[in-house]
Design an enzyme around this catalytic site. Structure first.
Site, PDB file in Angstrom:
ATOM      1  N   ARG A 193      -5.130  11.045   3.999  1.00  0.00           N
ATOM      2  CA  ARG A 193      -4.154  12.113   4.126  1.00  0.00           C
ATOM      3  C   ARG A 193      -2.956  11.899   3.214  1.00  0.00           C
ATOM      4  O   ARG A 193      -2.251  12.821   2.860  1.00  0.00           O
ATOM      5  CB  ARG A 193      -3.714  12.274   5.564  1.00  0.00           C
ATOM      6  CG  ARG A 193      -3.080  11.044   6.155  1.00  0.00           C
ATOM      7  CD  ARG A 193      -2.546  11.365   7.496  1.00  0.00           C
ATOM      8  NE  ARG A 193      -1.808  12.592   7.466  1.00  0.00           N
ATOM      9  CZ  ARG A 193      -0.576  12.728   6.964  1.00  0.00           C
ATOM     10  NH1 ARG A 193      -0.009  11.701   6.400  1.00  0.00           N
ATOM     11  NH2 ARG A 193       0.045  13.886   6.993  1.00  0.00           N
ATOM     12  N   ILE A 216       2.833  18.619   8.165  1.00  0.00           N
ATOM     13  CA  ILE A 216       3.495  18.577   6.849  1.00  0.00           C
ATOM     14  C   ILE A 216       4.488  19.734   6.708  1.00  0.00           C
ATOM     15  O   ILE A 216       4.818  20.145   5.598  1.00  0.00           O
ATOM     16  CB  ILE A 216       2.466  18.616   5.702  1.00  0.00           C
ATOM     17  CG1 ILE A 216       1.564  19.847   5.825  1.00  0.00           C
ATOM     18  CG2 ILE A 216       1.645  17.352   5.641  1.00  0.00           C
ATOM     19  CD1 ILE A 216       0.755  20.109   4.577  1.00  0.00           C
ATOM     20  N   ASP A 217       4.980  20.229   7.836  1.00  0.00           N
ATOM     21  CA  ASP A 217       5.906  21.372   7.797  1.00  0.00           C
ATOM     22  C   ASP A 217       7.174  21.075   6.994  1.00  0.00           C
ATOM     23  O   ASP A 217       7.680  21.933   6.265  1.00  0.00           O
ATOM     24  CB  ASP A 217       6.269  21.824   9.220  1.00  0.00           C
ATOM     25  CG  ASP A 217       6.763  20.651  10.066  1.00  0.00           C
ATOM     26  OD1 ASP A 217       6.042  19.641  10.156  1.00  0.00           O
ATOM     27  OD2 ASP A 217       7.870  20.717  10.602  1.00  0.00           O
ATOM     28  N   LYS A 262       0.851  -1.216   0.000  1.00  0.00           N
ATOM     29  CA  LYS A 262       0.000   0.000   0.000  1.00  0.00           C
ATOM     30  C   LYS A 262       0.878   1.255   0.000  1.00  0.00           C
ATOM     31  O   LYS A 262       0.676   2.171  -0.786  1.00  0.00           O
ATOM     32  CB  LYS A 262      -0.886   0.011   1.237  1.00  0.00           C
ATOM     33  CG  LYS A 262      -1.525   1.370   1.551  1.00  0.00           C
ATOM     34  CD  LYS A 262      -2.433   1.352   2.750  1.00  0.00           C
ATOM     35  CE  LYS A 262      -1.742   1.667   4.029  1.00  0.00           C
ATOM     36  NZ  LYS A 262      -1.490   3.100   4.294  1.00  0.00           N
ATOM     37  N   ASN A 263       1.907   1.266   0.878  1.00  0.00           N
ATOM     38  CA  ASN A 263       2.678   2.494   1.085  1.00  0.00           C
ATOM     39  C   ASN A 263       3.731   2.747   0.009  1.00  0.00           C
ATOM     40  O   ASN A 263       4.466   3.713   0.089  1.00  0.00           O
ATOM     41  CB  ASN A 263       3.295   2.507   2.487  1.00  0.00           C
ATOM     42  CG  ASN A 263       2.216   2.654   3.541  1.00  0.00           C
ATOM     43  OD1 ASN A 263       1.068   2.995   3.215  1.00  0.00           O
ATOM     44  ND2 ASN A 263       2.549   2.376   4.785  1.00  0.00           N
ATOM     45  N   ARG A 305       0.059  14.441  12.282  1.00  0.00           N
ATOM     46  CA  ARG A 305       0.512  14.224  10.898  1.00  0.00           C
ATOM     47  C   ARG A 305       0.838  15.570  10.207  1.00  0.00           C
ATOM     48  O   ARG A 305       0.270  15.909   9.191  1.00  0.00           O
ATOM     49  CB  ARG A 305      -0.526  13.449  10.100  1.00  0.00           C
ATOM     50  CG  ARG A 305      -1.116  12.254  10.798  1.00  0.00           C
ATOM     51  CD  ARG A 305      -0.124  11.137  11.061  1.00  0.00           C
ATOM     52  NE  ARG A 305       0.407  10.503   9.894  1.00  0.00           N
ATOM     53  CZ  ARG A 305      -0.156   9.466   9.273  1.00  0.00           C
ATOM     54  NH1 ARG A 305      -1.275   8.985   9.735  1.00  0.00           N
ATOM     55  NH2 ARG A 305       0.386   8.934   8.213  1.00  0.00           N
ATOM     56  N   CYS A 353      -5.152  12.501  11.877  1.00  0.00           N
ATOM     57  CA  CYS A 353      -5.947  11.267  11.799  1.00  0.00           C
ATOM     58  C   CYS A 353      -5.904  10.657  13.190  1.00  0.00           C
ATOM     59  O   CYS A 353      -5.365  11.242  14.129  1.00  0.00           O
ATOM     60  CB  CYS A 353      -5.370  10.336  10.749  1.00  0.00           C
ATOM     61  SG  CYS A 353      -3.819   9.627  11.277  1.00  0.00           S
ATOM     62  N   ASP A 357       4.318   0.589  12.020  1.00  0.00           N
ATOM     63  CA  ASP A 357       3.110  -0.040  11.463  1.00  0.00           C
ATOM     64  C   ASP A 357       2.926  -1.486  11.915  1.00  0.00           C
ATOM     65  O   ASP A 357       1.899  -2.087  11.615  1.00  0.00           O
ATOM     66  CB  ASP A 357       3.135   0.020   9.930  1.00  0.00           C
ATOM     67  CG  ASP A 357       3.035   1.453   9.437  1.00  0.00           C
ATOM     68  OD1 ASP A 357       3.319   1.689   8.244  1.00  0.00           O
ATOM     69  OD2 ASP A 357       2.715   2.339  10.249  1.00  0.00           O
ATOM     70  N   ARG A 379      -8.783  -0.526   4.337  1.00  0.00           N
ATOM     71  CA  ARG A 379      -7.978   0.543   3.710  1.00  0.00           C
ATOM     72  C   ARG A 379      -6.630  -0.019   3.271  1.00  0.00           C
ATOM     73  O   ARG A 379      -6.045   0.441   2.308  1.00  0.00           O
ATOM     74  CB  ARG A 379      -7.693   1.666   4.714  1.00  0.00           C
ATOM     75  CG  ARG A 379      -8.903   2.369   5.244  1.00  0.00           C
ATOM     76  CD  ARG A 379      -8.441   3.583   5.976  1.00  0.00           C
ATOM     77  NE  ARG A 379      -7.720   4.451   5.050  1.00  0.00           N
ATOM     78  CZ  ARG A 379      -7.985   5.742   4.925  1.00  0.00           C
ATOM     79  NH1 ARG A 379      -8.871   6.303   5.710  1.00  0.00           N
ATOM     80  NH2 ARG A 379      -7.343   6.473   4.055  1.00  0.00           N
TER      81      ARG A 379
HETATM   82  C1  EPZ Z   1       4.105   6.969   6.154  1.00  0.00           C
HETATM   83  O1  EPZ Z   1       3.364   8.022   6.746  1.00  0.00           O
HETATM   84  C2  EPZ Z   1       3.159   5.778   6.095  1.00  0.00           C
HETATM   85  N1  EPZ Z   1       1.982   6.094   5.274  1.00  0.00           N
HETATM   86  C3  EPZ Z   1       2.701   5.392   7.500  1.00  0.00           C
HETATM   87  O2  EPZ Z   1       1.903   4.208   7.392  1.00  0.00           O
HETATM   88  C4  EPZ Z   1       3.935   5.065   8.336  1.00  0.00           C
HETATM   89  O3  EPZ Z   1       3.539   4.786   9.661  1.00  0.00           O
HETATM   90  C5  EPZ Z   1       4.898   6.265   8.327  1.00  0.00           C
HETATM   91  O4  EPZ Z   1       5.239   6.603   6.966  1.00  0.00           O
HETATM   92  C6  EPZ Z   1       6.188   5.967   9.067  1.00  0.00           C
HETATM   93  O5  EPZ Z   1       6.808   4.854   8.520  1.00  0.00           O
HETATM   94  C7  EPZ Z   1       2.092   6.040   3.918  1.00  0.00           C
HETATM   95  O6  EPZ Z   1       3.146   5.767   3.376  1.00  0.00           O
HETATM   96  C8  EPZ Z   1       0.858   6.349   3.137  1.00  0.00           C
HETATM   97  P1  EPZ Z   1       6.192  10.461   8.239  1.00  0.00           P
HETATM   98  P2  EPZ Z   1       3.957   9.533   6.715  1.00  0.00           P
HETATM   99  O7  EPZ Z   1       6.120  11.670   7.364  1.00  0.00           O
HETATM  100  O8  EPZ Z   1       4.611   9.782   5.408  1.00  0.00           O
HETATM  101  C9  EPZ Z   1       5.888  13.767  11.679  1.00  0.00           C
HETATM  102  C10 EPZ Z   1       0.043   2.823   7.711  1.00  0.00           C
HETATM  103  O9  EPZ Z   1      -0.426   2.294   8.723  1.00  0.00           O
HETATM  104  N2  EPZ Z   1       6.052  14.748  10.582  1.00  0.00           N
HETATM  105  O10 EPZ Z   1       7.466   9.702   8.327  1.00  0.00           O
HETATM  106  O11 EPZ Z   1       2.884  10.451   7.164  1.00  0.00           O
HETATM  107  C11 EPZ Z   1       4.513  13.132  11.614  1.00  0.00           C
HETATM  108  O12 EPZ Z   1       3.585  13.946  12.317  1.00  0.00           O
HETATM  109  C12 EPZ Z   1       0.522   4.262   7.770  1.00  0.00           C
HETATM  110  O13 EPZ Z   1       0.194   2.258   6.592  1.00  0.00           O
HETATM  111  C13 EPZ Z   1       6.203  16.095  10.900  1.00  0.00           C
HETATM  112  O14 EPZ Z   1       6.209  16.472  12.079  1.00  0.00           O
HETATM  113  O15 EPZ Z   1       5.066   9.419   7.864  1.00  0.00           O
HETATM  114  C14 EPZ Z   1       4.717  11.809  12.291  1.00  0.00           C
HETATM  115  O16 EPZ Z   1       4.603  11.972  13.694  1.00  0.00           O
HETATM  116  C15 EPZ Z   1       0.295   4.907   9.128  1.00  0.00           C
HETATM  117  N3  EPZ Z   1       6.318  16.998   9.894  1.00  0.00           N
HETATM  118  C16 EPZ Z   1       6.167  11.449  11.947  1.00  0.00           C
HETATM  119  O17 EPZ Z   1       6.782  12.655  11.479  1.00  0.00           O
HETATM  120  C17 EPZ Z   1       6.307  16.631   8.572  1.00  0.00           C
HETATM  121  O18 EPZ Z   1       6.430  17.505   7.690  1.00  0.00           O
HETATM  122  C18 EPZ Z   1       6.265  10.390  10.856  1.00  0.00           C
HETATM  123  O19 EPZ Z   1       5.702  10.926   9.699  1.00  0.00           O
HETATM  124  C19 EPZ Z   1       6.147  15.256   8.264  1.00  0.00           C
HETATM  125  C20 EPZ Z   1       6.029  14.329   9.275  1.00  0.00           C
END
Ligand code: EPZ
Length: 432
Positions: A94, A125-126, A23-24, A123, A118, A306, A398
């Site tokens: 998202r 996106i900064d 999926k990811n 989550r 969520c 995950d 999902r």
């Molecule tokens: C991806 O999410 C995956 N989703 C998540 O899988 C997975 O848990 C995560 O990576 C970590 O491996 C998809 O690929 C669709 P991150 P993502 O950006 O990209 C913080 C599942 O169950 N952050 O590494 O959102 C954020 O808030 C899902 O399949 C910032 O603060 O992960 C989080 O606490 C759940 N600012 C942490 O980093 C930012 O700009 C990890 O986020 C971006 C992220």
């Protein structure tokens, strides 16, 4: 009322099951197809709700998405590319934010609804925003939308505060068509990043360093359409391995890449399970008892967040106390309350969950709080005494295709009761 799983616990799982595409990775490869007007064909695509939502997002942006086979989709963007990803779609998933970088690179503008948080965390996106600004984009965030414009993205040196998977992917895709060279330090190293880089390089991008902490991208003038097979889903594989362990079973997972699960497999061995790997098969035999262990989730190659809830289900019946520390998301213990309704003894203190093992989980009715928590409750039900009903299984749909069928193939007594189709699937327009 939506569908539910009705699970009669106690069966030792045995047999062999093949896992599907990741999926990811699939969601990002779909977004990356925005980067060219030529059609791309993805194979080994999991037929799950999130893929259908991403298909709907791409169609809203002007793509024609054709399902030529259950796990094959063709995506074609002509010149009629729109720049807006609307709230009603982005709010459903998202991960839609991942169209921001490709839209900017291809069109020079993008208007993407703020994804919002969520169940598992804010989550933010900064890092996506700051990285795209470093490439020359002008970005406004307000009234629930991200407005981004850039005449021409220009390569730059970027360092991420944290190896964010999504930020890495957005910046990687944007940089492929930027002018000059981009170097990104402290990038995510997940296998899905490597899959995306391989896909982009096959499209004609010039990316080095995928899977390492630093990536170098030399911008090119254009990219071309490709055919590509999505990597296997390491989280689905890990989920089914835990199902084998928690039932004391003996199962073989086919199609996984064992190296993607090195630490998870090592942790399963520490709990007393026997795990043997060959090139594309993983065999697990559950131990007669489960030993307690400690786990801390970290960016790859650390322990995957995950798989955190699935391992908590397994450790809830260990012979002793385990500690799980969730370092990635601020609210990923939602499922603890539901697991405790099955008799487990878990208490949380901030980022730590202290899991005091009990002899047996007891079946009851529980509600899936999110995707992985829902899958973990189903796994717990496989080992529980009596019947467990898992409600709100649209969360599970999902990210898992035919979840109950795969468990049934391994001898689990599980039925989906309610709508046959995942309940919150968008009927995706476009060809089938
Ligand atoms: C991806 O999410 C995956 N989703 C998540 O899988 C997975 O848990 C995560 O990576 C970590 O491996 C998809 O690929 C669709 P991150 P993502 O950006 O990209 C913080 C599942 O169950 N952050 O590494 O959102 C954020 O808030 C899902 O399949 C910032 O603060 O992960 C989080 O606490 C759940 N600012 C942490 O980093 C930012 O700009 C990890 O986020 C971006 C992220």
């Amino acid at each position: 009322m939506g569908s539910k799983f009705v699970i009669k616990g106690g069966n030792r799982l045995t047999g062999k099951v093949k896992i599907g595409g990741a999926k990811n990775s699939a969601l990002k490869l779909m977004a990356a197809s925005l980067l060219t007007e030529e059609p791309s064909t993805l194979t080994n695509v999991p037929l799950i709700t999130d893929v259908r939502i991403m298909a709907a997002v791409l169609e809203r942006l002007g793509a024609v998405v054709s399902y030529t086979d259950p796990d094959i989709i063709e995506i074609k963007f002509g010149n009629s590319l729109h720049a807006e990803a609307p709230y009603e779609l982005v709010s459903q998933m998202r991960a839609s934010i991942i169209v921001l970088g490709p839209l900017l690179a291809r069109l020079g503008r993008a208007r993407v609804a703020m994804p919002g948080g969520c169940n598992i965390g804010s989550r933010k996106i900064d890092m996506h925003i700051r990285g795209l600004e470093a490439l020359g984009a002008r970005i406004e965030v307000g009234q629930g939308f991200i407005e981004a414009v850039s005449e021409k993205l220009v390569g730059s040196k970027i360092a991420l505060d944290y190896p964010s998977v999504g930020a890495t992917e957005n910046l990687l895709m944007a940089a492929t068509l930027a002018k000059g060279v981009t170097v990104i330090d402290n990038v995510a190293r997940e296998p899905e990043i490597v899959d995306l880089a391989n896909f982009l390089n096959k499209m004609g991008a010039k990316i080095e360093g995928a899977g390492t902490p630093t990536m170098r991208i030399e911008g090119v003038g254009s990219l071309h359409g490709v055919e590509y097979s999505v990597m296997p889903d390491r989280i689905e594989a890990g989920t089914l391995l835990v199902a084998g362990a928690i039932t004391g079973g003996d199962i073989v997972i086919e199609g996984a890449i064992p190296q993607h699960l090195d630490l998870a497999i090592s942790k399963l061995k520490n709990t007393g399970a026997a795990v043997d790997i060959s090139n594309k098969e993983i065999r697990i035999k559950g131990g007669s008892a489960t030993k307690p262990i400690d786990i801390a989730t970290l960016p790859y190659p650390g322990f995957p967040t995950d798989l955190q809830t699935q391992f908590m289900a397994l450790l809830s019946i260990a012979d002793g106390t385990s500690i799980i520390t969730e370092n990635i998301f601020e609210n990923r213990f939602m499922f603890v309350n539901e697991l405790n309704r099955m008799g487990s003894d878990v208490r949380t203190e901030g980022r730590h969950a202290i899991i005091k093992g009990i002899p047996k989980l007891l079946g009851t009715t529980v509600t899936a709080p999110d995707l992985r928590g829902g899958a973990a409750l189903a796994v717990a039900g496989l080992a529980a005494e009596g019947v467990t009903e898992v409600l709100d299984i649209y969360h599970i749909d999902r990210g898992y295709q035919n979840f109950e069928h795969k468990l049934q193939a391994l001898g689990a007594d599980v039925e989906r009761v309610g709508e046959k189709e995942p309940s919150n699937v968008l009927k995706v327009v476009g060809n089938r």
